[in-house]
Each structure stands twice: as structure tokens, then as C-alpha cells.
Design an enzyme around this catalytic site. Structure first.
Site, mmCIF file in Angstrom:
data_model
loop_
_atom_site.group_PDB
_atom_site.id
_atom_site.type_symbol
_atom_site.label_atom_id
_atom_site.label_comp_id
_atom_site.label_asym_id
_atom_site.label_seq_id
_atom_site.Cartn_x
_atom_site.Cartn_y
_atom_site.Cartn_z
ATOM 1 N N GLY A 107 0.863 -1.116 -0.049
ATOM 2 C CA GLY A 107 0.332 0.045 0.052
ATOM 3 C C GLY A 107 0.715 1.230 -0.007
ATOM 4 C CB SER A 112 3.845 -4.760 -2.106
ATOM 5 O OG SER A 112 2.461 -4.246 -2.484
ATOM 6 C CG ASP A 155 3.217 -1.032 -11.210
ATOM 7 O OD1 ASP A 155 3.590 0.008 -11.537
ATOM 8 O OD2 ASP A 155 2.005 -1.128 -10.605
HETATM 9 C C1 GLA Z 1 -0.342 1.477 -10.494
HETATM 10 C C2 GLA Z 1 -0.500 0.807 -11.469
HETATM 11 C C3 GLA Z 1 0.330 1.019 -12.775
HETATM 12 C C4 GLA Z 1 0.384 2.658 -13.108
HETATM 13 C C5 GLA Z 1 0.484 3.366 -11.740
HETATM 14 C C6 GLA Z 1 0.071 4.900 -12.009
HETATM 15 O O1 GLA Z 1 0.767 1.527 -9.896
HETATM 16 O O2 GLA Z 1 -0.289 -0.473 -11.349
HETATM 17 O O3 GLA Z 1 -0.159 0.454 -14.132
HETATM 18 O O4 GLA Z 1 -0.961 2.908 -13.944
HETATM 19 O O5 GLA Z 1 -0.661 3.089 -10.762
HETATM 20 O O6 GLA Z 1 1.121 5.229 -12.784
#
Ligand code: GLA
Length: 361
Positions: A107, A112, A155
Site C-alpha cells: 500500500g 508490492s 509495474d
Molecule cells: C499503479 C498501476 C500502474 C500505473 C500506476 C500509475 O501502480 O499498477 O499500472 O498505472 O498506478 O502510474
């Protein structure tokens, strides 16, 4: 777990390019030294079992149950969502005893969840080869299709393809990336507001829909194709125009930031951080009082070039660009200032770009 195979996947901090990934634009994350590790041994009873040390809980499934699992709003959804995707690609899931350990705070906007998904994918594949992009995509599908968070690819991508010693600029349309080394003499410091983004998922979903609405209004396939002029001139609700303006200007900021990093212009890099934050706060409306406070406080400290929120929003971390020789002072001062004002002790991480996921041999 002696004799265990160990698979690791890092969290990430995004330097700039926020919410641009699902609009097929640019992002510039770094993979972190903070990571999720999964220790894997064969299971004796033919079941797939996973233990989370953070939650001190174990879940297990019969292999024949995996395909019909439904989401439980539980940490194990990320894991079993990935298992379903791997099975759907035709890979047999082996009966395993898995133990998850993680240093990526949950969070905090440091991803994570992607670290867990990617480590889970590697552990479940057990060394069977699958292209890295396919792994990133299947993890994204698990999160959007099973967990129910309609995230972009950033991510999972950087958790797999992060580079030691450099940021990774990703073109989320072509899914190609390049290394962006950062100038010597700067430190990247993440400051966790300790505000958990519970609002995040529903607001995220709304932002995704607003961006799609803006793209439709302008007749473009994604906001990646839109220009600032189109955003200004096309008829659309004001709030949707603001969302689109953030995306279009943020993509330009990523490119400007990369250029500034290449020429070692730390002042410009810092100003782009500040502009990005203002755009997230005012146009995209994904910040919160604690984060705005942390950004303002950071920017008033000597040696700080610029600060911004990083990640999905509504809490989590700020990322700060700081002169390396002043980093220790910065960390002490921002901790003190935040604690004084909000009564919370922020977790602070100096971010050194680490390599993407793999098996620890
Ligand atoms: C989260 C989502 C990503 C991206 C970011 C904002 O981490 O998992 O795909 O959209 O927010 O940049």
C-alpha cells in the site's frame, strides 16, 4: 526450507510518467532493492500451498481447483490469479510448498502487488522458459482480470526488466524500453506518507474510464496520440479535459526528463518533478493532503531539486530528487518535519536502481 529454489522480483519507484501506462504513453520507473522472494520446494501431498510470512497465513489448493478459483479479496488472489493465467497458457502447475517473504511495503505505491505476481509467476514456472514480456502480460491479466484492478503494464514490466544502475524508459505502446542512466551526484529518496490508498482502486477505475472518454471525444485510439491542442479544442466535459491534459503533458515531461537526465541537468529534472506533481494534484486529482505536504516540505529543504507523488495515488510515497551529499540531512529533516505535523513516522528508502526479477542461483 533448505534446498529450496528461490525466486525474486523487485518493487519499483516510478520517477515520472504517472497513469500514462494504460494510455499507452511513456513511464520511467526504476526497480528497487526492496523485493519479494518465494522459496519453493516440492509438496509432499500433491497440493499447491503458499505461506505469507507478512500475513502469517497459509492457503492451499488441489491442482484441479485452480482453474475454478474465484477472487476472495485476499492477498492470495494475486498468487492464484497468476497460477490460473499460467495454467491457461498450457503449463502444468506442479504441487509446491511456497513461502513468500517481502521487503516491499504494502500500500505504499512501490508495487508490492507486481512484485508478488512476478515472483509467483517465476516460482510457478520453475525455470520453464516463457518470454519476459509474456510473463509481464500474464501478471497484468491476473491483476486486472482476477484481482479486479484495471492496471497498466508498468509495474510488472519493470519488475521483470529493471536494470541495475539505470532507470528504464518504457514505451507502453510498443513495449520497448531503454536504459536511462541518472547523473552522478543525485540520490533518489522515497518517503512513505504511511497513508494507505484505500480509495485507490475505485478512483483508478474512474480515471481509466475518463481517459477512454477523452480519447473517444478526440477520435484517437489512446491519449498517447492526442495533442495539447486537441485537448483544448475538443468538446468534452471539463473534468475529462483536465484528466486528458495531465496525460498529454505528462508524456512530454517524461521525454523532457530523459533529455535532462542525459545532459545532467538536475535543476530541470527537479522542475519537471514539481510540474508533474502539480498536474497530478490539480488536473488528475489523485493526491492527498499528506502527500502535498511532503512535496512542499521537501522542496523547501536545501539540496532537494524536486519532489512528486509516485504510484497510483491517494497516499503512498513521494519520490524526491536530492543532491547526494545532502541526502542524509534531507532524510533526517523530512522525517522530523512530517512527524511533527502529522504524528506519523515515515518509512524512507534511498532508491538504488536494481536488476529485474530472476531465480537466485
Ligand atoms: C499503479 C498501476 C500502474 C500505473 C500506476 C500509475 O501502480 O499498477 O499500472 O498505472 O498506478 O502510474
Amino acid at each position: 526450507m533448505s534446498g529450496a529454489r528461490i525466486f525474486r522480483a523487485p518493487g519499483r519507484v516510478n520517477l515520472i510518467g504517472e497513469h500514462t501506462d494504460y494510455n499507452l504513453g511513456f513511464v520511467l520507473p526504476i526497480a528497487l532493492g526492496l523485493e519479494t522472494r518465494i522459496y519453493s520446494t516440492p509438496s509432499a501431498d500433491g497440493r499447491l500451498r503458499v505461506h505469507s510470512t507478512a500475513h502469517n497465513e497459509t492457503r492451499d489448493w488441489g491442482l484441479e481447483q485452480i482453474a475454478s478459483c474465484t477472487p476472495q479479496s485476499h492477498w492470495s488472489d494475486y498468487f492464484i490469479g497468476v497460477a490460473r493465467e499460467i495454467a491457461a497458457l498450457g503449463f502444468e502447475i506442479a504441487p509446491l510448498d511456497l513461502k513468500i517473504e517481502s521487503t516491499v511495503p504494502e500500500g505504499a505505491g512501490l508495487s508490492s502487488s507486481a512484485a508478488l505476481e512476478v515472483a509467483a509467476a517465476l516460482a510457478l514456472l520453475q525455470g520453464r522458459t516463457l518470454d519476459g514480456l509474456e510473463i509481464a502480460r500474464l501478471c497484468q491479466r491476473a491483476e486486472s482480470g482476477f484481482v479486479g484492478m484495471p492496471c497498466g503494464i508498468m509495474d510488472q514490466y519493470v519488475s521483470l526488466f529493471g536494470r541495475e544502475g539505470a532507470a528504464t524508459k518504457v514505451d507502453c505502446r510498443t513495449l520497448e524500453s531503454e536504459a536511462v542512466p541518472l547523473p552522478a551526484g543525485i540520490a533518489i529518496v522515497a518517503v512513505n506518507s504511511m497513508v494507505k490508498h484505500s480509495l485507490g482502486q475505485s478512483a483508478y477505475r474512474i480515471r481509466v474510464a475518463e481517459c477512454a472518454e477523452a480519447a473517444r471525444a478526440m477520435g484517437v485510439e489512446s491519449l498517447r496520440e492526442a495533442t495539447a491542442e486537441q485537448v483544448n479544442m475538443t468538446l468534452m466535459p471539463e473534468v475529462v479535459r483536465c484528466r486528458a491534459r495531465h496525460i498529454v503533458t505528462e508524456n512530454l515531461r517524461v521525454e523532457a526528463f530523459v533529455e535532462a537526465a542525459r545532459t545532467g541537468d538536475c535543476g530541470r529534472m527537479g522542475r519537471l518533478f514539481s510540474e508533474s506533481h502539480a498536474s497530478m494534484r490539480d488536473d488528475y486529482e489523485i493526491s492527498c493532503a499528506e502527500i502535498d505536504f511532503l512535496v512542499g516540505a521537501a522542496e523547501s529543504l536545501p539540496g532537494c531539486y524536486g519532489a512528486r507523488m509516485t504510484g497510483g495515488g491517494f497516499g503512498g510515497c513521494t519520490v524526491n530528487l536530492v543532491a547526494a551529499e545532502g541526502a542524509a540531512f534531507f532524510i533526517g529533516a523530512i522525517r522530523h518535519i512530517y512527524q511533527d505535523a502529522w504524528g506519523k513516522n515515515p518509512q524512507i528508502v534511498e532508491c538504488v536502481p536494481a536488476a529485474g526479477a530472476g531465480e537466485i542461483l
